[in-house]
Design a protein around this motif. Structure first.
Motif, PDB file in Angstrom:
ATOM      1  N   ARG A 174       0.791  -1.161   0.032  1.00  0.00           N
ATOM      2  CA  ARG A 174      -0.040  -0.205  -0.089  1.00  0.00           C
ATOM      3  C   ARG A 174       0.854   1.285  -0.058  1.00  0.00           C
ATOM      4  NH1 ARG A 174      -4.409  -2.433   3.220  1.00  0.00           N
ATOM      5  NH2 ARG A 174      -6.107  -2.614   2.230  1.00  0.00           N
ATOM      6  N   ALA A 175       2.151   1.099   0.492  1.00  0.00           N
ATOM      7  CA  ALA A 175       2.788   2.313   0.875  1.00  0.00           C
ATOM      8  C   ALA A 175       2.983   2.886  -0.617  1.00  0.00           C
ATOM      9  CB  ALA A 175       4.154   2.039   1.627  1.00  0.00           C
ATOM     10  N   ALA A 176       2.813   4.423  -0.647  1.00  0.00           N
ATOM     11  CA  ALA A 176       3.631   5.039  -2.016  1.00  0.00           C
ATOM     12  C   ALA A 176       4.989   5.045  -2.113  1.00  0.00           C
ATOM     13  CB  ALA A 176       2.807   6.446  -1.859  1.00  0.00           C
ATOM     14  N   GLY A 177       5.697   4.952  -1.092  1.00  0.00           N
ATOM     15  CA  GLY A 177       7.227   5.030  -0.959  1.00  0.00           C
ATOM     16  C   GLY A 177       7.487   6.665  -0.731  1.00  0.00           C
ATOM     17  N   LEU A 178       8.582   6.851   0.168  1.00  0.00           N
ATOM     18  CA  LEU A 178       9.024   7.763   0.799  1.00  0.00           C
ATOM     19  C   LEU A 178       9.445   8.719  -0.173  1.00  0.00           C
ATOM     20  CD1 LEU A 178      10.701   6.282   3.823  1.00  0.00           C
ATOM     21  CD2 LEU A 178       8.918   8.162   3.986  1.00  0.00           C
ATOM     22  N   ALA A 179       9.915   8.653  -1.470  1.00  0.00           N
ATOM     23  CA  ALA A 179      10.117   9.584  -2.311  1.00  0.00           C
ATOM     24  C   ALA A 179       8.918  10.304  -2.986  1.00  0.00           C
ATOM     25  CB  ALA A 179      11.061   9.195  -3.392  1.00  0.00           C
ATOM     26  N   LEU A 187      16.582  11.829   0.441  1.00  0.00           N
ATOM     27  CA  LEU A 187      17.705  10.887   0.577  1.00  0.00           C
ATOM     28  C   LEU A 187      18.113  10.305  -0.729  1.00  0.00           C
ATOM     29  CD1 LEU A 187      17.116   9.088   4.013  1.00  0.00           C
ATOM     30  CD2 LEU A 187      18.492  11.054   3.501  1.00  0.00           C
ATOM     31  N   THR A 188      19.442  10.247  -0.929  1.00  0.00           N
ATOM     32  CA  THR A 188      19.841   9.540  -2.178  1.00  0.00           C
ATOM     33  C   THR A 188      20.900   8.559  -1.467  1.00  0.00           C
ATOM     34  OG1 THR A 188      21.929  10.787  -2.325  1.00  0.00           O
ATOM     35  CG2 THR A 188      20.072  11.560  -3.774  1.00  0.00           C
ATOM     36  N   LEU A 248      21.380   6.821   4.589  1.00  0.00           N
ATOM     37  CA  LEU A 248      20.535   7.089   5.755  1.00  0.00           C
ATOM     38  C   LEU A 248      19.255   6.124   5.316  1.00  0.00           C
ATOM     39  CD1 LEU A 248      20.851  10.765   6.486  1.00  0.00           C
ATOM     40  CD2 LEU A 248      21.291   8.693   8.138  1.00  0.00           C
ATOM     41  N   GLY A 249      19.203   5.375   4.152  1.00  0.00           N
ATOM     42  CA  GLY A 249      18.060   4.555   3.760  1.00  0.00           C
ATOM     43  C   GLY A 249      17.236   5.557   2.909  1.00  0.00           C
ATOM     44  N   GLU A 250      15.832   5.214   2.787  1.00  0.00           N
ATOM     45  CA  GLU A 250      15.096   5.886   2.176  1.00  0.00           C
ATOM     46  C   GLU A 250      14.127   6.798   2.857  1.00  0.00           C
ATOM     47  OE1 GLU A 250      11.433   4.990  -0.999  1.00  0.00           O
ATOM     48  OE2 GLU A 250      11.862   3.570   0.375  1.00  0.00           O
TER      49      GLU A 250
END
Lengths: 349, 132
Positions: free
Chosen positions: A84-89, A112-113, A118-120
């Motif tokens: 369900r998650a859209a993704g943090l970006a 974040l890249t 540091l992850g996403e």
């Protein structure tokens, strides 16, 4: 995608203190790379709340004046809302678009890249105000804001739904019918018999309004608790994790889910006021008519969905090595959605 | 047969100690976690006290509703399937009453302060409310 290093959720104990020092070091490196004049960070705190994603608060030390910032990122072992998650970006992108459409939003500072290590996730500016729903509903500081909030929630939802679709990042789209099927599968996968959930699934199938003629950006978790509130009302809409395309009435139904009234059960719009006030705000801001029948459908769907999410927390409690008490206890909140479903679908007397 | 004190008595004593003696000494996130822990212990104590009776009553209702025998888990699975298939619905005599009683018994353990639960308990007659 995720930080490959295991980090404890809380900064306690020796190992955890070292992890916190590591994290502060990485944050310092990161801000020096993208924030003009930044020399480092201080006052790193993990904020509680947001059981499925990690939110860190800290101050960026900067030549031109310090800057209060927030990092939202995937914590280790994250994987709750399955698919369900859209993704943090995408979340960061949506916050920018929503802000441009007049939705109160914290300015996004940096996404974040890989270089950040540091992850996403993304950094945003910290917005002062309160997010704890019970405080917003009870503290004197918000007494003047409360009567305005039902209408404001309607107005802001209208702006969320006004974001041009062609500007949006890729988002999942489910029709109400597909959503019912998904929830049915999830209930089956619980491996625990829940007659009230089955009753709700039947009601949803029997009352499915079909595809909406209007498909828009849907916040997906639009409710008291995901808002920053100041003395004059909403200062920011947070937590776009569950954003998707769909029937805009879904957001209005989710606001009304009884769990998000935090005890003020006679005020359906988030515990703040009436549906009518919220709908009036929505209609004034959008020039469109609210479909109250669809809103009720989504309220039932949302109540069931929150119940299933509670059960999912229980499953994560069992499976994840953290053995989180909070998740275990959220599992025991599934029954609150059962009583609310019965109040909606089979009221007594 | 295990000796006294009973489990609910032990847990209640531990929860009381944590709440009255330890919680005031702790702040921040640890205090929040401690509160969650105390709530969990309180829940365990309620289940130990209440679930024996409520489970037994639920089993009797399920047997009568379904006309067959089995464990609570088995009969709840059968009922779930019958509701899913539409073979049983709110027009089935006893179903609504059964779901309400079962759900109220869960809330009495899980969250006796939940506002909807309080509303239902406070507004129903003290005697048996056999509205269905």
């Amino acid at each position: 995608m995720r930080s490959s290093r295991k980090r404890p959720a809380q900064f306690k104990g020796n190992k955890a203190a070292m992890a916190a020092a590591d994290l502060a070091e990485l944050l310092g490196q990161s801000v020096r790379a993208w924030c003009a004049g930044a020399t480092g960070i201080r006052d790193l705190v993990q904020l509680s709340g947001g059981a499925s994603q990690e939110t860190l608060s800290f101050t960026i030390e900067r030549a031109g004046g310090d800057l209060a910032a927030i990092l939202r990122r995937s914590p280790p072992g994250y994987g709750s809302v399955s698919g369900r998650a859209a993704g943090l970006a995408a979340e960061a992108e949506l916050m920018k678009l929503a802000g441009a459409a007049g939705v109160p939003s914290p300015p996004v500072l940096h996404v974040l890249t890989e270089q950040d290590g540091l992850g996403e996730g993304f950094f945003m500016q910290k917005v002062e105000g309160e997010t704890i729903a019970r405080k917003i509903l009870r503290d004197d500081a918000f007494a003047a804001a409360r009567p305005k909030l039902a209408r404001q929630l309607g107005e802001i939802a209208a702006r969320i739904h006004s974001v041009a679709r062609d500007a949006l990042p890729t988002l999942r789209m489910l029709s109400s019918t597909e959503e019912i099927d998904l929830l049915r599968t999830e209930v089956r996968n619980l491996g625990w018999p829940r007659p009230v959930f089955q009753l709700a699934l039947r009601w949803l199938a029997d009352n499915d309004p079909g595809p909406s003629s209007r498909i828009t950006l849907v916040h997906g978790d639009y409710r008291n608790g995901n808002l920053i509130i100041g003395p004059n009302g909403v200062r920011a809409v947070l937590d776009w994790e569950l954003a998707h395309l769909g029937d805009p009435m879904e957001d209005l139904g989710w606001v009304c889910v009884n769990s998000w009234r935090f005890g003020a059960i006679d005020k359906p719009a988030g515990g703040f006021g009436s549906r009518e006030d919220m709908f009036a705000g929505y209609e004034a801001a959008s020039g469109l008519t609210v479909d109250a029948g669809r809103v009720k459908f989504w309220e039932v769907m949302g109540t069931l969905r929150w119940g299933i999410m509670c059960c999912g927390m229980m499953q994560r409690f069992r499976q994840s090595p953290e053995n989180s008490m909070e998740r275990a206890m959220i599992g025991r909140r599934a029954s609150e959605t059962e009583i609310d479903l019965l109040r909606l679908l089979a009221p007594r007397g | 047969m295990q000796d006294e004190p009973r489990l609910d008595e032990l847990i209640t004593a531990v929860a009381g100690f944590l709440r009255d003696q330890i919680a005031p000494q702790i702040s921040g996130h640890a205090a929040f976690k401690l509160r969650v822990g105390i709530n969990a212990l309180d829940l365990v104590a309620r289940q130990l006290t209440l679930a024996g009776d409520s489970d037994a009553q639920e089993l009797v209702r399920l047997q009568s509703l379904l006309g067959r025998d089995g464990s609570l888990s088995e009969l709840n699975s059968v009922l779930s399937s019958l509701i899913a298939s539409g073979a049983v619905d709110l027009s089935t005599p006893g179903l609504k009453d059964h779901l309400w009683r079962t759900t109220l018994a869960k809330l009495a353990v899980d969250q006796p302060t939940y506002a909807s639960y309080r509303r239902e308990v406070d507004s129903s007659a003290p005697a048996n409310s056999s509205s269905s």
